[in-house]
Design a protein around this motif. Structure first.
Motif, PDB file in Angstrom:
ATOM      1  N   GLN A  69       0.834  -1.203   0.000  1.00  0.00           N
ATOM      2  CA  GLN A  69       0.000   0.000   0.000  1.00  0.00           C
ATOM      3  C   GLN A  69       0.866   1.250   0.000  1.00  0.00           C
ATOM      4  OE1 GLN A  69      -2.511  -0.189   3.474  1.00  0.00           O
ATOM      5  NE2 GLN A  69      -4.294  -0.786   2.297  1.00  0.00           N
ATOM      6  N   GLU A  96      -1.837   5.726   2.850  1.00  0.00           N
ATOM      7  CA  GLU A  96      -3.026   4.868   2.961  1.00  0.00           C
ATOM      8  C   GLU A  96      -2.861   3.859   4.097  1.00  0.00           C
ATOM      9  OE1 GLU A  96      -5.545   1.640   0.246  1.00  0.00           O
ATOM     10  OE2 GLU A  96      -3.853   2.738  -0.631  1.00  0.00           O
ATOM     11  N   PHE A 117      -5.158   3.660   7.558  1.00  0.00           N
ATOM     12  CA  PHE A 117      -5.828   2.414   7.933  1.00  0.00           C
ATOM     13  C   PHE A 117      -5.378   1.970   9.327  1.00  0.00           C
ATOM     14  CE2 PHE A 117      -6.116  -2.245   8.016  1.00  0.00           C
ATOM     15  CZ  PHE A 117      -7.442  -2.438   7.639  1.00  0.00           C
ATOM     16  N   THR A 140      -7.643   1.388  12.687  1.00  0.00           N
ATOM     17  CA  THR A 140      -7.659   0.088  13.369  1.00  0.00           C
ATOM     18  C   THR A 140      -7.399   0.260  14.860  1.00  0.00           C
ATOM     19  OG1 THR A 140      -6.860  -0.956  11.341  1.00  0.00           O
ATOM     20  CG2 THR A 140      -6.723  -2.245  13.359  1.00  0.00           C
ATOM     21  N   GLU A 176     -11.497  -6.377   8.597  1.00  0.00           N
ATOM     22  CA  GLU A 176     -11.123  -5.241   7.742  1.00  0.00           C
ATOM     23  C   GLU A 176     -12.332  -4.396   7.387  1.00  0.00           C
ATOM     24  OE1 GLU A 176      -8.165  -5.546   4.456  1.00  0.00           O
ATOM     25  OE2 GLU A 176      -8.280  -7.683   4.933  1.00  0.00           O
ATOM     26  N   ALA A 177     -13.469  -5.054   7.190  1.00  0.00           N
ATOM     27  CA  ALA A 177     -14.705  -4.338   6.833  1.00  0.00           C
ATOM     28  C   ALA A 177     -15.121  -3.379   7.947  1.00  0.00           C
ATOM     29  CB  ALA A 177     -15.825  -5.339   6.552  1.00  0.00           C
ATOM     30  N   ALA A 229     -12.911  -0.357   7.625  1.00  0.00           N
ATOM     31  CA  ALA A 229     -13.333   0.438   6.463  1.00  0.00           C
ATOM     32  C   ALA A 229     -14.605   1.225   6.776  1.00  0.00           C
ATOM     33  CB  ALA A 229     -13.571  -0.495   5.267  1.00  0.00           C
ATOM     34  N   GLU A 230     -15.503   0.604   7.529  1.00  0.00           N
ATOM     35  CA  GLU A 230     -16.748   1.275   7.911  1.00  0.00           C
ATOM     36  C   GLU A 230     -16.466   2.486   8.805  1.00  0.00           C
ATOM     37  OE1 GLU A 230     -20.795   0.176  10.408  1.00  0.00           O
ATOM     38  OE2 GLU A 230     -19.749  -1.437   9.369  1.00  0.00           O
ATOM     39  N   LEU A 290     -13.655   4.231   8.882  1.00  0.00           N
ATOM     40  CA  LEU A 290     -13.031   5.243   8.044  1.00  0.00           C
ATOM     41  C   LEU A 290     -14.067   5.989   7.199  1.00  0.00           C
ATOM     42  CD1 LEU A 290      -9.738   3.574   6.774  1.00  0.00           C
ATOM     43  CD2 LEU A 290      -9.923   5.738   8.035  1.00  0.00           C
ATOM     44  N   ALA A 291     -15.024   5.237   6.658  1.00  0.00           N
ATOM     45  CA  ALA A 291     -16.067   5.846   5.842  1.00  0.00           C
ATOM     46  C   ALA A 291     -16.919   6.816   6.676  1.00  0.00           C
ATOM     47  CB  ALA A 291     -16.961   4.772   5.236  1.00  0.00           C
TER      48      ALA A 291
END
Length: 297
Positions: free
Chosen positions: A257, A261, A265, A269, A285-286, A289-290, A292-293
């Protein structure tokens, strides 16, 4: 599961909290989080021949990790740490010694494991006693890529050992308090970016990462500085957050990566783990990502 292998070396123990005991130890926490993020991780440690040791081995297996390289000792008890969580953002620890993980024994099976791994993760706490420190020093000679998770817990470290481990490392991760203390040893610049660049040059480090709590993190690599802001969450406790951060950073590193980025991440985490009690809550990981979104929304 990635075919990349990471070996974590050092303490596995019980964090004793007001709410009860929780499995912990930075190398163990990093290994659990690496596994949750889809990387192959092994733990080198030692427990006592007691009920607490048996419980730890069962917990390690319940998290999907092998216990093949967790030694059993009959002469010292399983490690225990008393954690003070009065301040959720600055947990303090009373670390019992000597305990089983102070006596990790060298053998050729460990040498082979480390030599075949893509990364070898270690900290300063495991080097507090002679036996484990000597095993660590011998294994470092066989590691391809060495990750030093500084983790200075007073009074369980010395300048000499930390300097030696810095000299052996390729990637170093520390918090901003540790950065300031290390730079004071050398009488050097304490401005974070300048200090990170100085450390990289002084110790021939490929990468230096500094975590800054709620203010995010900095990463110096390949002559460039990267910054990631903190991720706003409701903190339950910060136990294991730095370990989750490191696991996520190493995942991004292994995957190639972009540094910015990977750092973003990793911050997310670490923040996600802080929303739970204990060092090794289950997440994917999802979930990261959620989170972060949600920051962007």
């Amino acid at each position: 599961m990635s075919d990349k292998k990471i070996v974590c070396f050092g303490e596995v123990l019980w964090d004793v909290l007001p709410s009860g005991k929780q499995p912990g130890g930075a190398p163990f926490n990093v290994a659990v989080h690496l596994h949750q993020l889809g990387l192959s991780a092994d733990l080198i440690s030692r427990v006592g021949d007691d009920d607490l040791g048996t419980e730890l081995l069962e917990f390690i297996e319940s998290k999907g990790l092998r216990t093949d390289f967790v030694q059993h000792g009959k002469t010292h008890l399983t490690g225990v740490v008393k954690a003070n969580v009065d301040d959720a953002n600055e947990v303090t620890y009373k670390i019992v010694q000597p305990v089983a993980w102070d006596y990790i024994q060298y053998d050729v099976a460990l040498e082979k494991l480390v030599a075949e791994a893509d990364m070898f993760v270690f900290g300063s706490l495991a080097a507090r006693q002679t036996a484990t420190r000597e095993t660590l020093y011998r294994l470092l000679a066989h590691a391809k890529f060495k990750v030093f998770d500084v983790n200075m817990r007073p009074p369980h470290y010395s300048k000499e050992v930390v300097k030696y481990l810095l000299e052996k490392a390729d990637l170093v991760k520390m918090n901003h308090h540790e950065l300031a203390e290390i730079m004071a040893w050398f009488g050097e610049e304490t401005d974070k970016p300048a200090a990170m660049q100085w450390l990289a040059t002084r110790f021939d480090l490929q990468t230096v990462c500094v975590t800054c709590g709620a203010d995010g993190a900095l990463l110096w690599t390949s002559g460039q500085l990267y910054r990631a802001p903190g991720v706003s969450v409701e903190v339950k406790d910060t136990i294991g957050s730095g370990d989750a951060f490191l696991a996520a950073l190493l995942k991004g590193w292994q995957a190639g990566q972009e540094p910015a980025e990977a750092l973003r991440f990793a911050c997310a985490t670490g923040a996600l783990v802080a929303t739970h009690l204990g060092a090794t809550p289950a997440f994917s990981e999802a979930d990261v990502a959620e989170l972060l979104a949600a920051q962007v929304a």
